[in-house]
Design an enzyme around this catalytic site. Sequence first.
Site, mmCIF file in Angstrom:
data_model
loop_
_atom_site.group_PDB
_atom_site.id
_atom_site.type_symbol
_atom_site.label_atom_id
_atom_site.label_comp_id
_atom_site.label_asym_id
_atom_site.label_seq_id
_atom_site.Cartn_x
_atom_site.Cartn_y
_atom_site.Cartn_z
ATOM 1 C CE1 TYR A 50 38.612 54.099 50.504
ATOM 2 C CE2 TYR A 50 39.669 53.232 52.478
ATOM 3 C CZ TYR A 50 38.866 53.057 51.370
ATOM 4 O OH TYR A 50 38.320 51.811 51.126
ATOM 5 C CG ASP A 59 46.133 47.151 45.476
ATOM 6 O OD1 ASP A 59 45.786 47.665 46.555
ATOM 7 O OD2 ASP A 59 45.512 46.200 44.960
ATOM 8 C CG ASP A 80 44.406 47.831 39.692
ATOM 9 O OD1 ASP A 80 44.584 46.942 38.838
ATOM 10 O OD2 ASP A 80 45.212 48.057 40.609
ATOM 11 C CB THR A 83 42.866 39.353 42.455
ATOM 12 O OG1 THR A 83 44.114 38.853 41.969
ATOM 13 C CG2 THR A 83 42.145 38.267 43.221
#
Length: 207
Positions: A50, A59, A80, A83
């Site tokens: 990344y 998370d 995942d 939200t």
Amino acid sequence: MKISNRYPLQKGIFSTVIKPDQALIFNLENMLERFIFLDEDIRLPLESRYQTPETLGRDRISVVVGANYLQPKTDLLVIDAGTAITYDLVEASGIYLGGNISPGMTTRFRALNMFTERLPLLRETEDVPLLGTDTDSAIIAGVVNGIVYEMDGYIEALQKKYSNLFVFLTGGHAFYFEKRLKNTIFAVPNLALIGLNRILEYNVEKQ
């Protein structure tokens, strides 16, 4: 803060996606024999490529570590559904390549209500039509089916490159979408906790 004598803790890991409570961290550091704070400098049991680790959600890294632990040496897509909906890819070699972020289901319902004049605030239902026949069912069908098509689309696109792709689904809405996807997935709601424990154990082992 008091730790129960019945379940004495010797090591722990702290992870948050918001500004950490420094007093809590200080107390944990003094109570535990081994304390790990999950940040961009932590050692991971996989290689991350990344580009901006300082902005990578804790998370996200937790669920990919958890997936890699449960299904090692396998090409993995981790979805995942919370939200936000995140899509993260780990190659069989143990390399985390990154992924995408999309609005979650509750976020989409709220956005339609907040950024329009007349659309009501709704939530998901068990029965979702393909096409709505009134405003409420149109919103529910649009949000839920849109996410289903999005998830299936990512799975099918990545399966073209990774023929044996294994898909984990986690997050608060994991079981809601598990039965709606046409592709085979493995739902693990506590995948982030599994990943956090693996990161903790990995760092303790390296001491």
